[in-house]
Design an enzyme around this catalytic site. Structure first.
Site, PDB file in Angstrom:
ATOM      1  N   VAL A 159       1.043  -1.192  -0.026  1.00 46.91           N
ATOM      2  CA  VAL A 159      -0.204  -0.003   0.036  1.00 46.91           C
ATOM      3  C   VAL A 159       0.778   1.192   0.026  1.00 46.91           C
ATOM      4  O   VAL A 159       1.504   1.388   0.857  1.00 46.91           O
ATOM      5  CB  VAL A 159      -1.050   0.067   1.208  1.00 46.91           C
ATOM      6  CG1 VAL A 159      -1.661   1.166   1.239  1.00 46.91           C
ATOM      7  CG2 VAL A 159      -1.692  -1.312   1.350  1.00 46.91           C
ATOM      8  N   CYS A 160       0.867   1.813  -1.171  1.00 40.84           N
ATOM      9  CA  CYS A 160       1.772   3.059  -1.377  1.00 40.84           C
ATOM     10  C   CYS A 160       1.153   4.390  -0.933  1.00 40.84           C
ATOM     11  O   CYS A 160       0.401   4.891  -2.031  1.00 40.84           O
ATOM     12  CB  CYS A 160       2.526   2.874  -2.708  1.00 40.84           C
ATOM     13  SG  CYS A 160       3.694   1.861  -3.085  1.00 40.84           S
TER      14      CYS A 160
END
Length: 329
Positions: free
Chosen positions: A177-178
């Site tokens: 999850v960036c």
């Protein structure tokens, strides 16, 4: 008259073309014409064909973090060698979970882990009017030993069961999850005053009606790419984030039961959405906007097949709910 030559040279200079050909250098592969002046041939620069820029997506997020799951995966083996959670970590994370349980967030549910005090599972549902509508998106969360000085580890689990689908520019296929709030994208913005609910709000904000707009690459400006990506995500949401999640029981038991109840209560909406999209898209090819020319997980949209899966799921979901209710009584 050298004015013509000066004009030509200035034109090439302004357009940043090749310099004069050096007769002592390796011969060029293109012809070099000559313009006779004062009895001596003068070389004229020939513009080299310039390749057209390719509108390919740029790497998103902290690329090192994406390649190194030990920096973001809550279940990475490196977690076993970490120090025990501090008292501050346990107190703060427990308080975060208590706040979320007492004040539930719209379209979000949190399930504390019974075996690990610093771990939890999140279930986010896509909102109406978005390509994520009705989808069950599973995230795992774990607090590091020095939480809240550092952000928690967060992984996107819906993308890690069989099909590898890029559900969002900030949610990678392998689960990373960036987001800047997690220090996994761009400038790190995590602050010790933030809580788990802040992360949930940030993730829900991204599950909007134009997800490709969150992509920091030239293709985000292409309306055709935006529409096709929305269609693809609407299809994969029904196919994977609904059907596959419930069929394979890939969610933890508490999350599965919550998803089954929502599915049964909103079955008509699921089926109606599927039939509406079927009329416009069935039989058309699915194009992967991240890998132009590469086939995706199914060659064409098949909403008719998804509708049949939804219908078969209904009695199974009802049976799961009845079994859970009987066990509680």
């Amino acid at each position: 008259d050298y004015s013509l030559l000066d004009t030509i040279l200035q034109t090439f200079e302004n357009n940043k073309m090749l310099p004069f050909h050096d007769p002592t250098s390796t011969p060029q592969s293109f012809p070099m014409p000559f313009l006779p002046m004062s009895g001596e041939p003068m070389p004229i620069p020939i513009p080299m064909p310039m390749p057209m820029p390719m509108l390919m997506p740029m790497p998103m997020g902290n690329w090192d973090a994406y390649k190194r799951p030990e920096q973001w995966d809550p279940d990475h083996p490196s977690r076993d060698s970490e120090p025990a959670p501090s008292r501050q970590c346990l107190k703060r994370f427990t308080d975060d979970l208590r706040r979320l349980c007492h004040q539930p967030q719209p379209l979000a549910e949190v399930f504390p882990d019974e075996d690990c005090a610093v771990r939890a599972e999140l279930l986010l549902r896509g909102g109406d009017g978005t390509p994520y509508a009705g989808g069950f998106f599973h995230f795992s969360v774990r607090a590091p030993p020095d939480y809240p000085q550092r952000p928690p580890y967060v992984a996107f689990r819906t993308a890690s069961h069989g099909d590898r689908v890029r559900f969002h520019p900030n949610f990678y296929e392998r689960g990373c999850v960036c987001m800047s709030i997690l220090n996994t994208w761009g400038e790190c913005t995590w602050d010790s005053s933030y809580r788990l609910e802040n992360i949930i709000h940030d993730m829900q904000f991204r599950l909007d009606d134009q997800p490709l707009k969150h992509e920091p690459a030239p293709m985000r400006e292409c309306e055709q790419s935006n529409q096709h990506y929305n269609d693809q995500i609407a299809y994969e949401t029904l196919r994977i984030a609904v059907c596959q999640q419930l069929e394979q029981r890939s969610l933890p038991p508490a999350l599965h039961l919550s998803a089954a109840r929502y599915f049964v209560d909103n079955f008509d909406a699921y089926l109606g959405r599927c039939h509406k999209l079927k009329k416009r898209l069935d039989g058309l090819p699915i194009r992967n906007v991240y890998n132009p020319g590469k086939e995706t997980f199914e060659d064409t949209f098949e909403f008719a097949a998804v509708a049949k899966r939804l219908e078969k799921l209904l009695p199974k979901a009802r049976a799961d709910i009845e079994a859970a209710d009987a066990a509680e009584n």
